[in-house]
Motif scaffolding. Sequence first.
Motif, PDB file in Angstrom:
ATOM      1  N   LYS A 259       0.839  -1.200   0.000  1.00 31.99           N
ATOM      2  CA  LYS A 259       0.000   0.000   0.000  1.00 31.99           C
ATOM      3  C   LYS A 259       0.882   1.262   0.000  1.00 31.99           C
ATOM      4  O   LYS A 259       2.112   1.175   0.179  1.00 31.99           O
ATOM      5  CB  LYS A 259      -0.916  -0.037   1.218  1.00 31.99           C
ATOM      6  CG  LYS A 259      -1.995  -1.140   1.169  1.00 31.99           C
ATOM      7  CD  LYS A 259      -2.717  -1.184   2.515  1.00 31.99           C
ATOM      8  CE  LYS A 259      -3.858  -2.177   2.539  1.00 31.99           C
ATOM      9  NZ  LYS A 259      -4.448  -2.230   3.913  1.00 31.99           N
TER      10      LYS A 259
ATOM     11  N   THR B  18      -4.744  -7.870  10.768  1.00 32.56           N
ATOM     12  CA  THR B  18      -5.125  -6.549  10.251  1.00 32.56           C
ATOM     13  C   THR B  18      -4.646  -5.418  11.164  1.00 32.56           C
ATOM     14  O   THR B  18      -4.133  -4.406  10.690  1.00 32.56           O
ATOM     15  CB  THR B  18      -6.662  -6.484  10.097  1.00 32.56           C
ATOM     16  OG1 THR B  18      -7.081  -7.595   9.292  1.00 32.56           O
ATOM     17  CG2 THR B  18      -7.084  -5.183   9.440  1.00 32.56           C
TER      18      THR B  18
ATOM     19  N   ASN C  24      -1.427  -0.091   7.620  1.00 32.53           N
ATOM     20  CA  ASN C  24      -0.917  -1.437   7.893  1.00 32.53           C
ATOM     21  C   ASN C  24      -0.194  -2.068   6.700  1.00 32.53           C
ATOM     22  O   ASN C  24      -0.059  -3.277   6.601  1.00 32.53           O
ATOM     23  CB  ASN C  24      -2.031  -2.333   8.446  1.00 32.53           C
ATOM     24  CG  ASN C  24      -3.160  -2.512   7.470  1.00 32.53           C
ATOM     25  OD1 ASN C  24      -3.155  -1.941   6.378  1.00 32.53           O
ATOM     26  ND2 ASN C  24      -4.136  -3.318   7.837  1.00 32.53           N
TER      27      ASN C  24
HETATM   28  N1  LIG Z   1     -11.071  -0.075  12.065  1.00 32.34           N
HETATM   29  C1  LIG Z   1     -10.352   0.319  11.027  1.00 32.34           C
HETATM   30  N2  LIG Z   1      -9.867   1.584  10.958  1.00 32.34           N
HETATM   31  C2  LIG Z   1      -9.133   2.004   9.909  1.00 32.34           C
HETATM   32  N3  LIG Z   1      -8.824   1.214   8.855  1.00 32.34           N
HETATM   33  C3  LIG Z   1      -9.272  -0.046   8.874  1.00 32.34           C
HETATM   34  C4  LIG Z   1     -10.053  -0.567   9.959  1.00 32.34           C
HETATM   35  N4  LIG Z   1     -10.363  -1.853   9.674  1.00 32.34           N
HETATM   36  C5  LIG Z   1      -9.780  -2.117   8.489  1.00 32.34           C
HETATM   37  N5  LIG Z   1      -9.129  -1.046   8.014  1.00 32.34           N
HETATM   38  C6  LIG Z   1      -8.387  -0.956   6.750  1.00 32.34           C
HETATM   39  O1  LIG Z   1      -9.118  -1.631   5.763  1.00 32.34           O
HETATM   40  C7  LIG Z   1      -8.327  -2.683   5.227  1.00 32.34           C
HETATM   41  C8  LIG Z   1      -9.233  -3.817   4.836  1.00 32.34           C
HETATM   42  O2  LIG Z   1      -9.817  -4.368   5.998  1.00 32.34           O
HETATM   43  P1  LIG Z   1      -9.858  -5.949   6.194  1.00 32.34           P
HETATM   44  O3  LIG Z   1     -10.236  -6.610   4.913  1.00 32.34           O
HETATM   45  O4  LIG Z   1     -10.721  -6.210   7.389  1.00 32.34           O
HETATM   46  O5  LIG Z   1      -8.346  -6.295   6.612  1.00 32.34           O
HETATM   47  P2  LIG Z   1      -7.175  -7.073   5.814  1.00 32.34           P
HETATM   48  O6  LIG Z   1      -6.442  -6.047   4.984  1.00 32.34           O
HETATM   49  O7  LIG Z   1      -6.297  -7.632   6.909  1.00 32.34           O
HETATM   50  O8  LIG Z   1      -7.832  -8.164   4.988  1.00 32.34           O
HETATM   51  C9  LIG Z   1      -7.310  -3.001   6.328  1.00 32.34           C
HETATM   52  O9  LIG Z   1      -6.140  -3.612   5.844  1.00 32.34           O
HETATM   53  C10 LIG Z   1      -7.031  -1.634   6.869  1.00 32.34           C
HETATM   54  O10 LIG Z   1      -6.109  -0.920   6.039  1.00 32.34           O
END
Ligand SMILES: Nc1ncnc2c1ncn2[C@@H]1O[C@H](COP(=O)(O)OP(=O)(O)O)[C@@H](O)[C@H]1O
Length: 150
Positions: free
Chosen positions: A9, A91, A112
């Motif tokens: 990202k 995450t 992240n």
């Molecule tokens: N509570 C949150 N606050 C801010 N950003 C979030 C939050 N939850 C998720 N995100 C962002 O949205 C992305 C997509 O969420 P998700 O699909 O749940 O996680 P992952 O990327 O681990 O699959 C995350 O990687 C993160 O960048």
Amino acid sequence: MERSLVLVKPDGVQRGLIGEVISRLERRGLRLVAARFVQVSQELAETHYAIHKGKPFYDGLIKYITSAPVMAMAWEGPNAIAAIRQTMGATRPTEAAPGSIRHDYALEVGRNLTHASDSGENGAKEVALWFKAEELVNWGRDVDRWIFEG
Ligand SMILES: Nc1ncnc2c1ncn2[C@@H]1O[C@H](COP(=O)(O)OP(=O)(O)O)[C@@H](O)[C@H]1O
Ligand SMILES: [Mg+2]
């Protein structure tokens, strides 16, 4: 054999972590299928994150992923989905396992560093969304038989 979309990202690109992410995936034994350095359009961001539409963090997430270029890749291997998500870490960086990328380099869920597909089905869908069929390279490595059992 599973395929996953992997994104470094904008924060990962800005912090010079493209090589680190690629290095860890290579070291794991995964095989690169496609790669493209790209400034994500609003439209691609909204399609990619459609599942999160309506959530409180959605607008910030779209802003984040479109804020600067990303490194988009497709990687494959047996158990690629589970292996890559494990290498990325949970995450929320503070819940990510020690040694994972998010543990080692990140602090906040909204910064992240990486994206990885969460199922084989979504992996196939996301790879098709980000890459044209002719951009996917079918190839083998001499070492594959020492990494892939089948
Ligand atoms: N509570 C949150 N606050 C801010 N950003 C979030 C939050 N939850 C998720 N995100 C962002 O949205 C992305 C997509 O969420 P998700 O699909 O749940 O996680 P992952 O990327 O681990 O699959 C995350 O990687 C993160 O960048
Ligand atoms: Mg996800």
